[in-house]
Design a protein around this motif. Structure first.
Motif, short mmCIF file in Angstrom:
data_model
loop_
_atom_site.label_atom_id
_atom_site.label_comp_id
_atom_site.label_asym_id
_atom_site.label_seq_id
_atom_site.Cartn_x
_atom_site.Cartn_y
_atom_site.Cartn_z
N THR A 81 2.89 -10.01 -2.34
CA THR A 81 3.09 -8.70 -1.72
C THR A 81 3.92 -8.84 -0.45
O THR A 81 4.71 -7.95 -0.10
CB THR A 81 1.74 -8.01 -1.39
N PHE B 40 -3.97 -4.10 -1.55
CA PHE B 40 -3.51 -2.74 -1.25
C PHE B 40 -4.59 -1.95 -0.52
O PHE B 40 -4.31 -1.16 0.38
CB PHE B 40 -3.14 -2.00 -2.53
N LEU C 156 4.76 0.20 -2.45
CA LEU C 156 4.15 0.31 -3.78
C LEU C 156 5.21 0.23 -4.87
O LEU C 156 5.05 -0.50 -5.86
CB LEU C 156 3.37 1.61 -3.90
#
Length: 414
Positions: A371, A199, A169
């Motif tokens: 990501t 996420f 994160l």
């Protein structure tokens, strides 16, 4: 107003004008750090951006190190405030969503010119002495507060998984500005929702299981000793930044003379370029080799993820972090960013193929690919954490953050 009635700032003689000028200097310092690194920052650079002379800047900060440390403190304070707001939510999912929303709103304000960017923390370890110790202690507090978004109960395994999630994160927090600029400001809200979707649920479809195959990335060295040389340089640059990793320190790490350095490379910029090429080639090799595997795109993508995590957690790592781009000549930096973008696009293509065949969940492949870049970019920082458990276990825990999202605990049962 008496001293007793004044606030702490006024009691120290800090007028509003003083604080405004100091804040402007700190904002300019953050910009310079983000472009050139803390080591590369000079008082002259900062002074020019705020319309002051160098002597005026030293009135506020006596040493360059003091200015860099103060800029990092601003970043840590803002992260602390964002996390405090997130902790006001009732569930882990709501806390992470609040943190991400707050961060996306901050980035939108920066793009509109309503707020200044804060200094990225990649150079934190390059600070020295008591200043470094103080800043690292604060960073550890931020990390623990981030980890606590998922709670503080449970045993060691739960804490390990939450640590992996917190790291991913935070890394995405600092990676976001690198790719969000490709979107219009009015799209930021949509991008934030799509990022939160990754996420929340990862890239897996229901019933997918974690069973990657490690790919063989070994190859013959064209020039004996060069791999060890680039590996040592990559580790130092990741640790100290482009400016902090001097030729002398790299040579000392390898126990060779500076002359031996110049036997391999003509200049330090060439060294960083070669370190990047090594890292990008390794990632591209993993992507290419995965396409030769039987099975579907889920199996291929998880094999790439696991292979690169295994590489980062092993003595063969690390890959060079993108933050080493700070300080490079703009033309060279652009070339390296283009290569990084090609790697991200390849991930995006693999994800798109997986969505089409039904082995990958319907997510935004461009967002999800970033990501993946963020996760692999910083996994070396977790090598000490990974060393406290079997490597396969560390890879599964860390890999689950993109595979299954930040809230699925099924990996703990594996």
């Amino acid at each position: 107003m008496t001293i007793e009635e004044a606030g702490p700032a006024e009691a120290r003689g800090e007028t509003k004008r003083f604080r405004a000028k100091r804040d402007a200097i700190l904002a300019a310092a953050a910009d310079v750090i983000n472009e050139q690194s803390a080591k590369g920052m000079t008082f002259a650079d900062v002074a020019q951006r705020v319309g002051l002379n160098t002597t005026s800047v030293t009135y506020y900060f006596k040493r360059k190190e003091d200015l860099a440390a103060a800029a990092f403190e601003v970043t840590l304070d803002r992260l602390d405030a964002m996390l405090d707001a997130a902790h006001g939510e009732a569930t882990p999912e709501a806390r992470v969503a609040r943190y991400l929303d707050t961060n996306m709103e901050r980035l939108a304000r920066i793009q509109r010119g309503e707020e200044k960017a804060f200094a990225i923390l990649s150079d934190l370890r390059a600070m020295e002495g008591e200043v470094r110790q103080r800043l690292m202690q604060r960073w550890q507090q931020i990390f623990r507060k981030t980890r606590a978004l998922w709670g503080t109960d449970g045993g060691r395994a739960q804490t390990d998984l939450r640590g992996a999630r917190a790291h991913v994160l935070l890394e995405n927090t600092f990676w976001l500005p690198a790719w969000l600029v490709r979107y219009e400001i009015d799209e930021y809200n949509r991008v934030g929702k799509r990022l939160m979707d990754v996420f929340r649920h990862g890239i897996a479809t229901p019933g997918d299981s974690w069973a990657p195959r490690l790919l063989d990335l070994t190859h013959d060295e064209a020039e004996p000793g060069r791999e060890a040389f680039l590996l040592a340089a990559t580790r130092l640059i990741n640790e100290l930044g482009y400016r902090g990793a001097s030729v002398q320190k790299i040579a000392s790490e390898l126990n060779v003379t500076k002359g031996s350095f110049y036997h391999h490379l003509d200049a330090k910029d060439e060294l960083v370029i070669e370190c990047y090429k090594r890292s990008f080639d390794i990632i591209a090799d993993a992507q290419r080799l995965s396409e030769e595997l039987p099975g579907n795109q889920w199996q291929r993508l998880t094999s790439v993820i696991a292979t690169l995590l295994d590489f980062q957690f092993s003595e063969k790592g690390p890959l060079l972090r993108t933050t080493a781009l700070n300080g490079l000549e703009p033309r060279v930096r652009t070339t390296m960013i283009d290569r990084s973008n090609r790697i991200a696009r390849r991930y995006s293509g693999m994800l798109s193929d997986g969505i089409a065949e039904g082995s990958i969940r319907a997510i935004d492949p461009l967002v999800a690919s970033q990501t993946m870049m963020a996760m692999q970019n910083a996994a070396f920082d977790m090598r000490k954490w990974a060393g406290t458990m079997p490597r396969e276990r560390a890879i599964a825990l860390y890999g689950s953050t993109i595979a299954f999202g930040l809230f699925d605990d099924a990996v703990l049962d594996g």
